[in-house]
Scaffold this motif. Sequence first.
Motif, PDB file in Angstrom:
ATOM      1  N   GLU A 258     -16.694  -1.167  -0.960  1.00 32.75           N
ATOM      2  CA  GLU A 258     -15.961  -2.414  -1.180  1.00 32.75           C
ATOM      3  C   GLU A 258     -15.124  -2.346  -2.460  1.00 32.75           C
ATOM      4  O   GLU A 258     -13.971  -2.809  -2.490  1.00 32.75           O
ATOM      5  CB  GLU A 258     -16.949  -3.577  -1.262  1.00 32.75           C
ATOM      6  CG  GLU A 258     -17.659  -3.875   0.051  1.00 32.75           C
ATOM      7  CD  GLU A 258     -18.652  -5.003  -0.084  1.00 32.75           C
ATOM      8  OE1 GLU A 258     -18.763  -5.551  -1.225  1.00 32.75           O
ATOM      9  OE2 GLU A 258     -19.308  -5.348   0.912  1.00 32.75           O
ATOM     10  N   ALA A 259     -15.685  -1.764  -3.549  1.00 31.90           N
ATOM     11  CA  ALA A 259     -14.931  -1.657  -4.803  1.00 31.90           C
ATOM     12  C   ALA A 259     -13.707  -0.767  -4.637  1.00 31.90           C
ATOM     13  O   ALA A 259     -12.608  -1.074  -5.125  1.00 31.90           O
ATOM     14  CB  ALA A 259     -15.847  -1.119  -5.905  1.00 31.90           C
ATOM     15  N   LEU A 260     -13.902   0.367  -3.956  1.00 33.51           N
ATOM     16  CA  LEU A 260     -12.772   1.262  -3.702  1.00 33.51           C
ATOM     17  C   LEU A 260     -11.712   0.582  -2.855  1.00 33.51           C
ATOM     18  O   LEU A 260     -10.498   0.778  -3.066  1.00 33.51           O
ATOM     19  CB  LEU A 260     -13.266   2.544  -3.027  1.00 33.51           C
ATOM     20  CG  LEU A 260     -14.099   3.487  -3.905  1.00 33.51           C
ATOM     21  CD1 LEU A 260     -14.615   4.659  -3.073  1.00 33.51           C
ATOM     22  CD2 LEU A 260     -13.283   3.994  -5.086  1.00 33.51           C
ATOM     23  N   ALA A 261     -12.142  -0.223  -1.897  1.00 32.36           N
ATOM     24  CA  ALA A 261     -11.171  -0.932  -1.065  1.00 32.36           C
ATOM     25  C   ALA A 261     -10.351  -1.918  -1.897  1.00 32.36           C
ATOM     26  O   ALA A 261      -9.120  -2.028  -1.732  1.00 32.36           O
ATOM     27  CB  ALA A 261     -11.903  -1.661   0.062  1.00 32.36           C
ATOM     28  N   GLN A 262     -11.028  -2.628  -2.797  1.00 27.42           N
ATOM     29  CA  GLN A 262     -10.299  -3.548  -3.670  1.00 27.42           C
ATOM     30  C   GLN A 262      -9.313  -2.809  -4.571  1.00 27.42           C
ATOM     31  O   GLN A 262      -8.182  -3.257  -4.810  1.00 27.42           O
ATOM     32  CB  GLN A 262     -11.293  -4.355  -4.531  1.00 27.42           C
ATOM     33  CG  GLN A 262     -12.149  -5.330  -3.743  1.00 27.42           C
ATOM     34  CD  GLN A 262     -11.337  -6.452  -3.137  1.00 27.42           C
ATOM     35  OE1 GLN A 262     -10.289  -6.845  -3.667  1.00 27.42           O
ATOM     36  NE2 GLN A 262     -11.809  -6.973  -2.004  1.00 27.42           N
ATOM     37  N   GLN A 265      -6.351  -1.798  -2.553  1.00 28.11           N
ATOM     38  CA  GLN A 265      -5.489  -2.939  -2.287  1.00 28.11           C
ATOM     39  C   GLN A 265      -4.667  -3.310  -3.527  1.00 28.11           C
ATOM     40  O   GLN A 265      -3.476  -3.638  -3.412  1.00 28.11           O
ATOM     41  CB  GLN A 265      -6.336  -4.129  -1.835  1.00 28.11           C
ATOM     42  CG  GLN A 265      -6.957  -3.946  -0.455  1.00 28.11           C
ATOM     43  CD  GLN A 265      -7.792  -5.147  -0.055  1.00 28.11           C
ATOM     44  OE1 GLN A 265      -7.970  -6.082  -0.839  1.00 28.11           O
ATOM     45  NE2 GLN A 265      -8.325  -5.116   1.166  1.00 28.11           N
ATOM     46  N   LEU A 266      -5.291  -3.245  -4.729  1.00 33.84           N
ATOM     47  CA  LEU A 266      -4.554  -3.540  -5.956  1.00 33.84           C
ATOM     48  C   LEU A 266      -3.442  -2.527  -6.189  1.00 33.84           C
ATOM     49  O   LEU A 266      -2.314  -2.884  -6.543  1.00 33.84           O
ATOM     50  CB  LEU A 266      -5.529  -3.561  -7.142  1.00 33.84           C
ATOM     51  CG  LEU A 266      -4.927  -3.847  -8.510  1.00 33.84           C
ATOM     52  CD1 LEU A 266      -4.282  -5.234  -8.513  1.00 33.84           C
ATOM     53  CD2 LEU A 266      -5.976  -3.749  -9.606  1.00 33.84           C
ATOM     54  N   GLY A 267      -3.764  -1.253  -6.001  1.00 32.68           N
ATOM     55  CA  GLY A 267      -2.732  -0.222  -6.163  1.00 32.68           C
ATOM     56  C   GLY A 267      -1.598  -0.393  -5.173  1.00 32.68           C
ATOM     57  O   GLY A 267      -0.419  -0.205  -5.517  1.00 32.68           O
ATOM     58  N   GLN A 268      -1.941  -0.753  -3.941  1.00 35.18           N
ATOM     59  CA  GLN A 268      -0.895  -0.974  -2.949  1.00 35.18           C
ATOM     60  C   GLN A 268       0.004  -2.144  -3.343  1.00 35.18           C
ATOM     61  O   GLN A 268       1.226  -2.091  -3.152  1.00 35.18           O
ATOM     62  CB  GLN A 268      -1.537  -1.246  -1.587  1.00 35.18           C
ATOM     63  CG  GLN A 268      -2.198  -0.015  -0.968  1.00 35.18           C
ATOM     64  CD  GLN A 268      -2.913  -0.352   0.336  1.00 35.18           C
ATOM     65  OE1 GLN A 268      -3.112  -1.526   0.655  1.00 35.18           O
ATOM     66  NE2 GLN A 268      -3.319   0.682   1.070  1.00 35.18           N
ATOM     67  N   GLY A 269      -0.596  -3.202  -3.939  1.00 35.77           N
ATOM     68  CA  GLY A 269       0.212  -4.338  -4.369  1.00 35.77           C
ATOM     69  C   GLY A 269       1.170  -3.966  -5.491  1.00 35.77           C
ATOM     70  O   GLY A 269       2.350  -4.353  -5.481  1.00 35.77           O
ATOM     71  N   VAL A 270       0.661  -3.184  -6.486  1.00 36.86           N
ATOM     72  CA  VAL A 270       1.530  -2.751  -7.592  1.00 36.86           C
ATOM     73  C   VAL A 270       2.642  -1.856  -7.080  1.00 36.86           C
ATOM     74  O   VAL A 270       3.821  -1.978  -7.478  1.00 36.86           O
ATOM     75  CB  VAL A 270       0.691  -2.038  -8.671  1.00 36.86           C
ATOM     76  CG1 VAL A 270       1.590  -1.440  -9.749  1.00 36.86           C
ATOM     77  CG2 VAL A 270      -0.307  -3.017  -9.293  1.00 36.86           C
ATOM     78  N   PHE A 271       2.290  -0.926  -6.222  1.00 39.88           N
ATOM     79  CA  PHE A 271       3.295  -0.011  -5.696  1.00 39.88           C
ATOM     80  C   PHE A 271       4.342  -0.762  -4.878  1.00 39.88           C
ATOM     81  O   PHE A 271       5.548  -0.466  -4.947  1.00 39.88           O
ATOM     82  CB  PHE A 271       2.607   1.050  -4.830  1.00 39.88           C
ATOM     83  CG  PHE A 271       3.510   2.162  -4.421  1.00 39.88           C
ATOM     84  CD1 PHE A 271       3.950   3.118  -5.333  1.00 39.88           C
ATOM     85  CD2 PHE A 271       3.934   2.276  -3.100  1.00 39.88           C
ATOM     86  CE1 PHE A 271       4.794   4.144  -4.942  1.00 39.88           C
ATOM     87  CE2 PHE A 271       4.769   3.304  -2.701  1.00 39.88           C
ATOM     88  CZ  PHE A 271       5.203   4.247  -3.629  1.00 39.88           C
ATOM     89  N   THR A 272       3.911  -1.760  -4.118  1.00 40.86           N
ATOM     90  CA  THR A 272       4.856  -2.566  -3.335  1.00 40.86           C
ATOM     91  C   THR A 272       5.811  -3.331  -4.255  1.00 40.86           C
ATOM     92  O   THR A 272       7.020  -3.417  -4.000  1.00 40.86           O
ATOM     93  CB  THR A 272       4.079  -3.540  -2.440  1.00 40.86           C
ATOM     94  OG1 THR A 272       3.212  -2.796  -1.580  1.00 40.86           O
ATOM     95  CG2 THR A 272       5.029  -4.387  -1.597  1.00 40.86           C
TER      96      THR A 272
END
Length: 318
Positions: A258-262, A265-272
């Motif tokens: 779950e922590a890795l998934a979060q 998701q955070l990295g994907q948001g920054v990259f987006t």
Amino acid sequence: MSAKLRTVRRPLPTLFIVMVVLFLIAACASSGAAVGETVGSAIGGNGGRDASGDNGAGPLPAASGAPGVVDDNGQAIGQREDALIVRTGSVAIEVADFDAAVAKARTVVTGLGGYISGSQMATDGDLPYASITYRIPSDRWDDALAALKALGTKVLNEQTQAVEVTTAVIDLDARIENLRATERSLQAIMAQATKIPDILEVQGQLTNVRGEIERLTAESTHLRDQASYGTLTVGWSMPVVAVAEVQGSWDPAAIVDEALAQLVQLGQGVFTAGIWLTIVGVPLLLVGLVLFGLAAFVARRLGLGRRQVAPTEANANT
């Protein structure tokens, strides 16, 4: 001179042989339909007589009565001694000492004349579990069931079934005897047959009859074996303590996932956001800088003109 009588052996007509064979086969087939239905219901457990009732064919003769029959006073009559009853069941037992209970259960069953026909062991976390199938003599079924349940601290569930197959076995034996009589008749016909087609025809019928005898004999033997030894499957397990339940509800691996998934998701948001800023924000920034530069240039030009006019006017006034 005395005349000697001589017996002349004449071959049987082919038509007579065929008629006899067809008659015997039809007789066996007519008696086989009812027997097949009875055997199928007994083996499947959906019909026939069980320990609590009959199949509608009436009570079987017995010295001590049939199951489910009552006397004139309304008291249940004891079970007939020669009744064939197939007993099956399953029990889930919770024990305090797993290894000791399984070992004692083996001793109990073998001491009563039974044996173990199959077993499967596994672990649920740190707790062992075993599913063991016992074959128990029918006349010691109740004793074995009570002794096995006494080894545990708690009986989680219990299910037993008793199906009487006495009628099915009697019908099978009668069918087998009829087929054997047919076999003897066919053998007598073959002994008198002289033509090859007749011999082949009778031989084919003999083969079919013998095959049916073997099949029905195997069914009768199987039913007798099932009635002689009941089948009981026992599930042995240990109680789950509170600490084990708490530990079972906490899964470090799941938390890490779950922590890795979060994090992903955070990295994907920054990259987006970076992609949007690069593609949309940079052009807008450049356009804004150009407009700002033009505005500053125009303002500067207008400011220089005013500063040149102001000294001239001052000189003229003086």
